[in-house]
Design a protein around this motif. Structure first.
Motif, PDB file in Angstrom:
ATOM      1  N   PHE A  87     -45.546  12.528  -0.521  1.00 33.62           N
ATOM      2  CA  PHE A  87     -44.217  13.379  -0.050  1.00 33.62           C
ATOM      3  C   PHE A  87     -43.922  14.493  -1.152  1.00 33.62           C
ATOM      4  O   PHE A  87     -43.512  15.532  -0.623  1.00 33.62           O
ATOM      5  CB  PHE A  87     -43.170  12.419   0.083  1.00 33.62           C
ATOM      6  CG  PHE A  87     -41.659  12.866   0.607  1.00 33.62           C
ATOM      7  CD1 PHE A  87     -41.628  13.218   1.823  1.00 33.62           C
ATOM      8  CD2 PHE A  87     -40.765  13.022  -0.492  1.00 33.62           C
ATOM      9  CE1 PHE A  87     -40.254  13.870   2.040  1.00 33.62           C
ATOM     10  CE2 PHE A  87     -39.743  13.635   0.035  1.00 33.62           C
ATOM     11  CZ  PHE A  87     -39.304  13.854   1.309  1.00 33.62           C
ATOM     12  N   ALA A  88     -43.928  14.151  -2.383  1.00 33.28           N
ATOM     13  CA  ALA A  88     -43.747  15.201  -3.362  1.00 33.28           C
ATOM     14  C   ALA A  88     -44.427  14.982  -4.550  1.00 33.28           C
ATOM     15  O   ALA A  88     -44.318  14.576  -5.548  1.00 33.28           O
ATOM     16  CB  ALA A  88     -42.116  15.027  -3.871  1.00 33.28           C
ATOM     17  N   PRO A  89     -45.697  15.278  -4.246  1.00 28.83           N
ATOM     18  CA  PRO A  89     -46.878  15.065  -5.452  1.00 28.83           C
ATOM     19  C   PRO A  89     -46.759  15.688  -6.728  1.00 28.83           C
ATOM     20  O   PRO A  89     -47.295  15.103  -7.799  1.00 28.83           O
ATOM     21  CB  PRO A  89     -48.283  15.544  -4.651  1.00 28.83           C
ATOM     22  CG  PRO A  89     -47.725  16.638  -3.596  1.00 28.83           C
ATOM     23  CD  PRO A  89     -46.524  15.915  -3.188  1.00 28.83           C
ATOM     24  N   ASP A  90     -46.005  16.847  -6.813  1.00 28.00           N
ATOM     25  CA  ASP A  90     -45.830  17.426  -8.055  1.00 28.00           C
ATOM     26  C   ASP A  90     -44.403  17.085  -8.848  1.00 28.00           C
ATOM     27  O   ASP A  90     -44.139  17.260  -9.854  1.00 28.00           O
ATOM     28  CB  ASP A  90     -45.581  18.968  -7.947  1.00 28.00           C
ATOM     29  CG  ASP A  90     -47.104  19.526  -7.367  1.00 28.00           C
ATOM     30  OD1 ASP A  90     -48.229  18.869  -7.691  1.00 28.00           O
ATOM     31  OD2 ASP A  90     -46.963  20.404  -6.739  1.00 28.00           O
ATOM     32  N   HIS A  91     -43.479  15.862  -8.186  1.00 26.99           N
ATOM     33  CA  HIS A  91     -42.238  15.568  -8.798  1.00 26.99           C
ATOM     34  C   HIS A  91     -42.679  14.817  -9.776  1.00 26.99           C
ATOM     35  O   HIS A  91     -43.669  13.720  -9.987  1.00 26.99           O
ATOM     36  CB  HIS A  91     -41.537  14.862  -7.580  1.00 26.99           C
ATOM     37  CG  HIS A  91     -40.162  14.393  -7.961  1.00 26.99           C
ATOM     38  ND1 HIS A  91     -39.596  13.356  -8.734  1.00 26.99           N
ATOM     39  CD2 HIS A  91     -38.994  15.241  -7.775  1.00 26.99           C
ATOM     40  CE1 HIS A  91     -38.275  13.601  -8.961  1.00 26.99           C
ATOM     41  NE2 HIS A  91     -38.019  14.580  -8.440  1.00 26.99           N
ATOM     42  N   PRO A  92     -41.781  14.706 -10.839  1.00 30.50           N
ATOM     43  CA  PRO A  92     -41.990  13.590 -12.021  1.00 30.50           C
ATOM     44  C   PRO A  92     -42.391  12.321 -11.646  1.00 30.50           C
ATOM     45  O   PRO A  92     -42.849  11.583 -12.173  1.00 30.50           O
ATOM     46  CB  PRO A  92     -40.865  14.040 -12.674  1.00 30.50           C
ATOM     47  CG  PRO A  92     -40.371  15.469 -12.536  1.00 30.50           C
ATOM     48  CD  PRO A  92     -40.610  15.603 -11.082  1.00 30.50           C
ATOM     49  N   ALA A  93     -41.336  12.040 -10.421  1.00 29.54           N
ATOM     50  CA  ALA A  93     -41.400  10.553  -9.984  1.00 29.54           C
ATOM     51  C   ALA A  93     -42.935   9.859  -9.581  1.00 29.54           C
ATOM     52  O   ALA A  93     -43.427   8.919  -9.982  1.00 29.54           O
ATOM     53  CB  ALA A  93     -40.391  10.213  -8.665  1.00 29.54           C
ATOM     54  N   ALA A  94     -43.505  10.969  -9.116  1.00 25.53           N
ATOM     55  CA  ALA A  94     -45.036  10.716  -8.578  1.00 25.53           C
ATOM     56  C   ALA A  94     -45.853  10.560  -9.857  1.00 25.53           C
ATOM     57  O   ALA A  94     -46.602   9.987  -9.763  1.00 25.53           O
ATOM     58  CB  ALA A  94     -45.353  11.877  -7.618  1.00 25.53           C
ATOM     59  N   GLY A  95     -45.513  11.502 -10.640  1.00 25.10           N
ATOM     60  CA  GLY A  95     -46.260  11.510 -12.070  1.00 25.10           C
ATOM     61  C   GLY A  95     -46.070  10.139 -12.798  1.00 25.10           C
ATOM     62  O   GLY A  95     -46.972   9.779 -13.443  1.00 25.10           O
ATOM     63  N   ALA A  96     -44.878   9.659 -12.688  1.00 25.27           N
ATOM     64  CA  ALA A  96     -44.614   8.340 -13.301  1.00 25.27           C
ATOM     65  C   ALA A  96     -45.328   7.452 -12.781  1.00 25.27           C
ATOM     66  O   ALA A  96     -45.947   6.365 -13.413  1.00 25.27           O
ATOM     67  CB  ALA A  96     -43.141   8.062 -13.227  1.00 25.27           C
ATOM     68  N   TYR A  97     -45.624   7.437 -11.350  1.00 24.35           N
ATOM     69  CA  TYR A  97     -46.325   6.130 -10.790  1.00 24.35           C
ATOM     70  C   TYR A  97     -47.870   6.407 -11.032  1.00 24.35           C
ATOM     71  O   TYR A  97     -48.505   5.334 -10.973  1.00 24.35           O
ATOM     72  CB  TYR A  97     -45.955   6.125  -9.343  1.00 24.35           C
ATOM     73  CG  TYR A  97     -44.911   5.028  -9.223  1.00 24.35           C
ATOM     74  CD1 TYR A  97     -44.785   3.536  -9.374  1.00 24.35           C
ATOM     75  CD2 TYR A  97     -43.557   5.656  -8.672  1.00 24.35           C
ATOM     76  CE1 TYR A  97     -43.790   2.998  -9.224  1.00 24.35           C
ATOM     77  CE2 TYR A  97     -42.681   4.748  -8.514  1.00 24.35           C
ATOM     78  CZ  TYR A  97     -42.695   3.469  -8.881  1.00 24.35           C
ATOM     79  OH  TYR A  97     -41.700   2.519  -8.530  1.00 24.35           O
ATOM     80  N   ARG A  98     -48.237   7.648 -11.020  1.00 26.65           N
ATOM     81  CA  ARG A  98     -49.707   7.659 -11.538  1.00 26.65           C
ATOM     82  C   ARG A  98     -49.917   7.247 -13.049  1.00 26.65           C
ATOM     83  O   ARG A  98     -51.146   6.540 -13.310  1.00 26.65           O
ATOM     84  CB  ARG A  98     -50.004   9.241 -11.522  1.00 26.65           C
ATOM     85  CG  ARG A  98     -49.894   9.901  -9.981  1.00 26.65           C
ATOM     86  CD  ARG A  98     -50.838  11.228  -9.996  1.00 26.65           C
ATOM     87  NE  ARG A  98     -50.399  11.582  -8.633  1.00 26.65           N
ATOM     88  CZ  ARG A  98     -49.861  12.530  -8.128  1.00 26.65           C
ATOM     89  NH1 ARG A  98     -48.569  13.076  -9.059  1.00 26.65           N
ATOM     90  NH2 ARG A  98     -49.405  13.166  -7.123  1.00 26.65           N
ATOM     91  N   GLN A  99     -48.789   7.537 -13.879  1.00 24.23           N
ATOM     92  CA  GLN A  99     -48.999   7.245 -15.102  1.00 24.23           C
ATOM     93  C   GLN A  99     -49.133   5.406 -15.150  1.00 24.23           C
ATOM     94  O   GLN A  99     -49.722   4.719 -16.015  1.00 24.23           O
ATOM     95  CB  GLN A  99     -47.755   7.543 -16.100  1.00 24.23           C
ATOM     96  CG  GLN A  99     -47.605   6.650 -17.283  1.00 24.23           C
ATOM     97  CD  GLN A  99     -48.109   7.176 -18.353  1.00 24.23           C
ATOM     98  OE1 GLN A  99     -48.885   8.364 -18.381  1.00 24.23           O
ATOM     99  NE2 GLN A  99     -47.496   6.972 -19.546  1.00 24.23           N
TER     100      GLN A  99
END
Length: 295
Positions: A271-283
């Motif tokens: 939905f928002a691949p570049d959003h920090p929330a997406a980055g946090a879940y990749r982390q």
């Protein structure tokens, strides 16, 4: 620390050991190597008897992030509210569900598995029928082990199976803990959420002692963290003081993007691949793999 701060540690030239929100150095976990084969799956139960702490959001987002890294993931909707099914945009009515498997109406789990819009991420849906499962199962032989038996045929087809538990410590949750190899506890950074963790850990220990000796508390994930409030920071520090390294370095911040993604029926990573929330879940996915809690 917000998702923005998590992602900042991964920018070129940035130091790798900035202090994180948990008070420990914030490491950048490496992108995992591709898998040469799939299975057997590690089963992770996402549990917390308090509702609204981010269990379903974490199941969806973590599953999608693991799938992005080439893992085959099966998400089990184990909550009668069916929020996981809705959040992944799959049908949960007039289709075979986890309830049909539990009561024996459906024998083959493969007949209930649905693909999602995220390649590599599948789901077994649930609906309100599941609320009747505990009544049906109460007189069954080995009633705590039914989910483990249901999952057994597909263990070799997936790398990770995520079970999204209902906010309860009843028979369904005990089934999830009996089937699982590990438990991930999403914990809202709020005082009343903290109070119930001791009871949940006690339940995990009882299941480990009586039903599933292989069960481990994998980790506690701080969710809905707001670095601007003293309350959030104090609760997170108390959790770290109590549980030490069991608390993940990854912390999930508050954002309206999560409910927006749920309404869209797609994971935050899409939905928002570049959003920090997406980055946090990749982390989070990378940290769990680095800790050995996921393939």
């Amino acid at each position: 620390m917000s998702g923005d701060q998590h992602e900042a540690s991964e920018l070129p030239g940035m130091p790798d050991m900035l202090p994180g929100p948990t008070g420990r150095p914030l490491r950048t976990f490496p992108e995992p190597a591709p898998l040469s084969s799939h299975g057997p799956a590690r089963i992770i139960a996402l549990c917390n008897q308090k509702g609204g702490v981010g269990k379903t959001t974490t199941t969806i987002s973590l599953g999608a992030a693991l799938a992005e890294y080439g893992r085959r993931v099966l998400a089990i909707d184990f909550d009668p509210q069916g929020a996981l099914s809705a959040g992944l945009g799959v049908a949960s009515h007039d289709v075979p569900t986890i309830y049909d498997l539990l009561i024996g109406r459906e024998k083959d789990i493969r007949q209930t598995i649905q693909s999602t819009s995220t390649p590599g991420l599948d789901v077994v849906p649930a609906n309100i029928d599941l609320s009747a499962a505990e009544v049906h199962l109460v007189n069954e032989v080995a009633r705590e082990q039914i989910l483990a038996r249901v999952l057994r045929p597909v263990l070799d087809e997936y790398d990770v199976i995520l079970v999204d538990c209902q906010p309860s410590l009843g028979l369904l949750t005990v089934n999830a803990l009996t089937a699982a190899h590990g438990v991930l506890i999403p914990l809202e950074c709020e005082y009343f959420a903290l109070r119930g963790v001791a009871l949940l850990v006690e339940t995990i220990e009882k299941v480990k002692d009586r039903l599933n000796p292989a069960l481990e508390l994998d980790a506690i994930l701080a969710t809905m963290y707001d670095s601007r409030t003293l309350h959030s920071r104090e609760v997170l520090q108390r959790v770290v003081d109590a549980f030490g390294d069991s608390v993940l370095e990854t912390v999930i911040g508050r954002t309206v993007k999560f409910p927006d993604a749920t309404v869209a029926g797609t994971p935050i990573t899409t939905f928002a691949p570049d959003h920090p929330a997406a980055g946090a879940y990749r982390q989070l996915a990378r940290e769990l793999i680095a800790r050995g809690h996921a393939a």
